[in-house]
Write a protein that holds these residues in place. Sequence first.
Motif, PDB file in Angstrom:
ATOM      1  N   GLU A  26       0.872  -1.275   0.045  1.00 58.72           N
ATOM      2  CA  GLU A  26       0.120   0.004  -0.099  1.00 58.72           C
ATOM      3  C   GLU A  26       0.912   1.176  -0.113  1.00 58.72           C
ATOM      4  OE1 GLU A  26      -3.073   2.015   2.878  1.00 58.72           O
ATOM      5  OE2 GLU A  26      -2.816  -0.182   3.031  1.00 58.72           O
ATOM      6  N   GLY A  27       0.419   2.238  -0.604  1.00 58.17           N
ATOM      7  CA  GLY A  27       1.202   3.538  -0.748  1.00 58.17           C
ATOM      8  C   GLY A  27       2.149   3.608  -1.743  1.00 58.17           C
ATOM      9  N   ALA A  28       2.369   2.459  -2.868  1.00 64.63           N
ATOM     10  CA  ALA A  28       3.344   2.242  -3.869  1.00 64.63           C
ATOM     11  C   ALA A  28       4.721   2.172  -3.351  1.00 64.63           C
ATOM     12  CB  ALA A  28       3.285   3.671  -4.679  1.00 64.63           C
ATOM     13  N   LYS A  29       4.907   1.496  -2.283  1.00 61.33           N
ATOM     14  CA  LYS A  29       6.148   1.296  -1.639  1.00 61.33           C
ATOM     15  C   LYS A  29       6.782  -0.229  -1.949  1.00 61.33           C
ATOM     16  CE  LYS A  29       8.688   1.484   2.613  1.00 61.33           C
ATOM     17  NZ  LYS A  29       8.619   2.040   4.151  1.00 61.33           N
ATOM     18  N   VAL A  30       7.683  -0.507  -2.455  1.00 62.94           N
ATOM     19  CA  VAL A  30       8.383  -1.863  -2.772  1.00 62.94           C
ATOM     20  C   VAL A  30       8.387  -2.585  -1.425  1.00 62.94           C
ATOM     21  CG1 VAL A  30      10.323  -3.100  -3.615  1.00 62.94           C
ATOM     22  CG2 VAL A  30       9.606  -0.796  -4.860  1.00 62.94           C
ATOM     23  N   LYS A  31       7.745  -3.828  -1.507  1.00 56.75           N
ATOM     24  CA  LYS A  31       7.759  -4.759  -0.188  1.00 56.75           C
ATOM     25  C   LYS A  31       9.190  -5.595  -0.435  1.00 56.75           C
ATOM     26  CE  LYS A  31       3.963  -6.546   1.084  1.00 56.75           C
ATOM     27  NZ  LYS A  31       2.692  -7.333   0.707  1.00 56.75           N
ATOM     28  N   SER A  32      10.282  -5.084   0.157  1.00 60.86           N
ATOM     29  CA  SER A  32      11.578  -5.578   0.120  1.00 60.86           C
ATOM     30  C   SER A  32      11.651  -7.230   0.502  1.00 60.86           C
ATOM     31  CB  SER A  32      12.726  -5.104   0.827  1.00 60.86           C
ATOM     32  OG  SER A  32      12.643  -3.457   0.336  1.00 60.86           O
ATOM     33  N   TRP A  33      11.064  -7.410   1.554  1.00 68.96           N
ATOM     34  CA  TRP A  33      11.284  -9.006   1.857  1.00 68.96           C
ATOM     35  C   TRP A  33      10.290  -9.850   0.920  1.00 68.96           C
ATOM     36  CZ3 TRP A  33      13.951 -12.075   4.533  1.00 68.96           C
ATOM     37  CH2 TRP A  33      13.316 -13.232   5.204  1.00 68.96           C
ATOM     38  N   ASP A  34       9.107  -9.447   0.568  1.00 69.85           N
ATOM     39  CA  ASP A  34       8.449 -10.058  -0.410  1.00 69.85           C
ATOM     40  C   ASP A  34       9.046 -10.328  -1.670  1.00 69.85           C
ATOM     41  OD1 ASP A  34       6.404 -10.634   1.469  1.00 69.85           O
ATOM     42  OD2 ASP A  34       4.767  -9.502   0.480  1.00 69.85           O
ATOM     43  N   THR A  35       9.848  -9.093  -2.109  1.00 69.78           N
ATOM     44  CA  THR A  35      10.383  -9.130  -3.381  1.00 69.78           C
ATOM     45  C   THR A  35      11.530 -10.352  -3.384  1.00 69.78           C
ATOM     46  OG1 THR A  35       9.841  -6.863  -3.956  1.00 69.78           O
ATOM     47  CG2 THR A  35      11.753  -7.857  -4.910  1.00 69.78           C
ATOM     48  N   LEU A  36      11.983 -10.363  -2.326  1.00 71.50           N
ATOM     49  CA  LEU A  36      13.318 -11.303  -2.057  1.00 71.50           C
ATOM     50  C   LEU A  36      12.933 -12.631  -2.063  1.00 71.50           C
ATOM     51  CD1 LEU A  36      16.509 -11.661  -1.441  1.00 71.50           C
ATOM     52  CD2 LEU A  36      16.042 -11.116   0.966  1.00 71.50           C
ATOM     53  N   THR A  37      12.002 -12.902  -1.220  1.00 74.05           N
ATOM     54  CA  THR A  37      11.480 -14.240  -0.933  1.00 74.05           C
ATOM     55  C   THR A  37      10.390 -14.718  -2.016  1.00 74.05           C
ATOM     56  OG1 THR A  37       9.699 -13.535   0.607  1.00 74.05           O
ATOM     57  CG2 THR A  37      11.748 -13.937   1.675  1.00 74.05           C
ATOM     58  N   ARG A  38       9.847 -13.998  -2.413  1.00 71.15           N
ATOM     59  CA  ARG A  38       8.543 -14.514  -3.556  1.00 71.15           C
ATOM     60  C   ARG A  38       8.954 -14.820  -4.870  1.00 71.15           C
ATOM     61  NH1 ARG A  38       3.237 -11.247  -2.499  1.00 71.15           N
ATOM     62  NH2 ARG A  38       2.383 -12.895  -3.984  1.00 71.15           N
ATOM     63  N   ASN A  39      10.344 -14.295  -5.361  1.00 72.82           N
ATOM     64  CA  ASN A  39      10.878 -14.480  -6.446  1.00 72.82           C
ATOM     65  C   ASN A  39      11.646 -15.829  -6.477  1.00 72.82           C
ATOM     66  OD1 ASN A  39      10.421 -12.272  -8.462  1.00 72.82           O
ATOM     67  ND2 ASN A  39      11.021 -11.032  -7.052  1.00 72.82           N
ATOM     68  N   SER A  40      11.368 -16.637  -7.434  1.00 75.72           N
ATOM     69  CA  SER A  40      12.118 -17.883  -7.412  1.00 75.72           C
ATOM     70  C   SER A  40      13.363 -18.008  -8.150  1.00 75.72           C
ATOM     71  CB  SER A  40      11.150 -19.110  -7.964  1.00 75.72           C
ATOM     72  OG  SER A  40      11.719 -20.273  -7.888  1.00 75.72           O
ATOM     73  N   LEU A  41      14.319 -17.985  -7.552  1.00 79.44           N
ATOM     74  CA  LEU A  41      15.771 -17.912  -8.336  1.00 79.44           C
ATOM     75  C   LEU A  41      15.991 -19.325  -9.111  1.00 79.44           C
ATOM     76  CD1 LEU A  41      18.362 -15.958  -6.093  1.00 79.44           C
ATOM     77  CD2 LEU A  41      16.978 -15.143  -8.249  1.00 79.44           C
ATOM     78  N   SER A  42      15.603 -20.446  -8.386  1.00 83.52           N
ATOM     79  CA  SER A  42      15.614 -21.767  -8.848  1.00 83.52           C
ATOM     80  C   SER A  42      14.942 -21.862 -10.435  1.00 83.52           C
ATOM     81  CB  SER A  42      15.252 -22.850  -8.034  1.00 83.52           C
ATOM     82  OG  SER A  42      13.986 -22.549  -7.575  1.00 83.52           O
ATOM     83  N   THR A  43      13.658 -21.175 -10.272  1.00 85.59           N
ATOM     84  CA  THR A  43      12.838 -21.162 -11.412  1.00 85.59           C
ATOM     85  C   THR A  43      13.696 -20.335 -12.798  1.00 85.59           C
ATOM     86  OG1 THR A  43      10.881 -21.575 -10.170  1.00 85.59           O
ATOM     87  CG2 THR A  43      10.821 -20.701 -12.594  1.00 85.59           C
ATOM     88  N   LEU A  44      13.912 -19.154 -12.353  1.00 90.32           N
ATOM     89  CA  LEU A  44      14.906 -18.193 -13.046  1.00 90.32           C
ATOM     90  C   LEU A  44      15.940 -18.808 -13.675  1.00 90.32           C
ATOM     91  CD1 LEU A  44      15.240 -15.330 -14.261  1.00 90.32           C
ATOM     92  CD2 LEU A  44      16.541 -14.800 -12.222  1.00 90.32           C
ATOM     93  N   ILE A  45      16.763 -19.653 -12.922  1.00 89.46           N
ATOM     94  CA  ILE A  45      18.054 -20.314 -13.620  1.00 89.46           C
ATOM     95  C   ILE A  45      17.621 -21.443 -14.449  1.00 89.46           C
ATOM     96  CG2 ILE A  45      19.927 -21.972 -12.756  1.00 89.46           C
ATOM     97  CD1 ILE A  45      20.106 -20.005 -10.236  1.00 89.46           C
ATOM     98  N   ARG A  46      16.555 -22.363 -13.866  1.00 93.01           N
ATOM     99  CA  ARG A  46      16.086 -23.269 -14.980  1.00 93.01           C
ATOM    100  C   ARG A  46      15.730 -22.692 -16.279  1.00 93.01           C
ATOM    101  NH1 ARG A  46      12.707 -25.418 -11.485  1.00 93.01           N
ATOM    102  NH2 ARG A  46      10.666 -24.397 -12.610  1.00 93.01           N
ATOM    103  N   ASP A  47      14.843 -21.694 -16.304  1.00 97.99           N
ATOM    104  CA  ASP A  47      14.377 -21.015 -17.461  1.00 97.99           C
ATOM    105  C   ASP A  47      15.306 -20.687 -18.125  1.00 97.99           C
ATOM    106  OD1 ASP A  47      11.687 -21.821 -16.620  1.00 97.99           O
ATOM    107  OD2 ASP A  47      11.262 -19.841 -15.959  1.00 97.99           O
ATOM    108  N   ILE A  48      16.231 -19.929 -17.738  1.00103.62           N
ATOM    109  CA  ILE A  48      17.799 -19.595 -18.370  1.00103.62           C
ATOM    110  C   ILE A  48      18.263 -20.581 -19.307  1.00103.62           C
ATOM    111  CG2 ILE A  48      19.772 -18.351 -18.279  1.00103.62           C
ATOM    112  CD1 ILE A  48      18.577 -16.534 -15.893  1.00103.62           C
ATOM    113  N   LYS A  49      18.570 -21.620 -18.504  1.00104.81           N
ATOM    114  CA  LYS A  49      19.225 -22.593 -18.950  1.00104.81           C
ATOM    115  C   LYS A  49      18.640 -23.422 -19.968  1.00104.81           C
ATOM    116  CE  LYS A  49      22.146 -23.733 -15.063  1.00104.81           C
ATOM    117  NZ  LYS A  49      22.694 -24.885 -14.068  1.00104.81           N
ATOM    118  N   SER A  50      17.148 -23.591 -20.022  1.00107.43           N
ATOM    119  CA  SER A  50      16.555 -24.469 -20.872  1.00107.43           C
ATOM    120  C   SER A  50      16.036 -23.399 -22.082  1.00107.43           C
ATOM    121  CB  SER A  50      15.032 -24.752 -20.133  1.00107.43           C
ATOM    122  OG  SER A  50      14.253 -23.794 -19.760  1.00107.43           O
TER     123      SER A  50
END
Length: 345
Positions: A65-89
């Motif tokens: 709310e209030g157009a503020k970046v939620k740093s913790w959610d941004t860090l934890t809800r993005n999936s680096l494993s999915t990103l890496i798999r998508d890049i490699k494939s």
Amino acid sequence: MKVLYGVQATGNGHITRARVMAPALKQAGVDVDYLFSGRPADELFDMELFGDYQTRRGLTFYMGEGAKVKSWDTLTRNSLSTLIRDIKSLDVQSYDLILSDFEPVTAWAAKLRGKKSIGIAHQYAFMHKLPDGWRSLMLRLGVQIFAPVTIPVGVHWDHFNRTIVPPLISPPQYSRTVDEGLVLVYLPFETDETLIDWFASFTDYRFHVYSKRSFAHSINNVHFKPLSRAGFEQDLAACSGVFSNCGFGLASETMQYGKKFLTKPMQGQSEQRSNAILLDRLQLATVMDDFQPRDFQHWLEQPQPEPQLFQDVAGGLAKWIAGDCSEPASDVVRSIWGLSTGVPA
């Protein structure tokens, strides 16, 4: 020339640039496949232009709310494993060139496989020193990590004597008029209750608020509307001014239609803070960090600016890409701006 065009779909500005580039690339004879990431596929709309496009999860910012970046959610809800798999494939071997509008899957796939990649996005302007204090310097490393490319071409409201082209936006689709009582609002991270509270006392004005919703409804002078490209641009053509966060694309469209612009940059979003500083420096907008009724009334009473006509950026870039980018990027930028000198490589 066969190109894979990766587009960051978190914000509408990236998709807007792709909508402008797509017909120009087709006219230049470039065969393009599209990949979008950063937004669920079922939340993309008006995508017929891109044919049988691909989607990936990618990376995105999570907002509160209030157009503020939620740093913790941004860090934890993005999936680096999915990103890496998508890049490699992702198979990029059949493409002559990878084009990225700040899209990480295509950019990293190109980098890991040694493919030439061109970055055309507002974010690539931060690869250069801009007159925004320290913010472009702070953003530079993040751009390099997020979506690295071989040749970065920035997009901004001024070239700042760098490899930066003017805004990539479509020509106006509607005739410009000015309804002094109509204000267009795009503040998707503010609650309905907040917006009603802000606007209720300004009874001489009607506020058309666009956000992600399934149906339209009105409360007194505040009219909430579902996202619609056509409806939004019709209101943009007719309104007296635009009140929005500080995304690059909408600010540019507002300038093109000659509408006054009030911006409330997202908190914790350095890119939007840089945009706000440069809008203020170039005298292109009014910046408001917190809603103040007196300042808002003053903005409502301001006169309209003159419409700004931007050059045919897409046509120039598409011809360059069709020629396998053999011409130096700085020469292309000079040509687009109509400069005889300046713009270092």
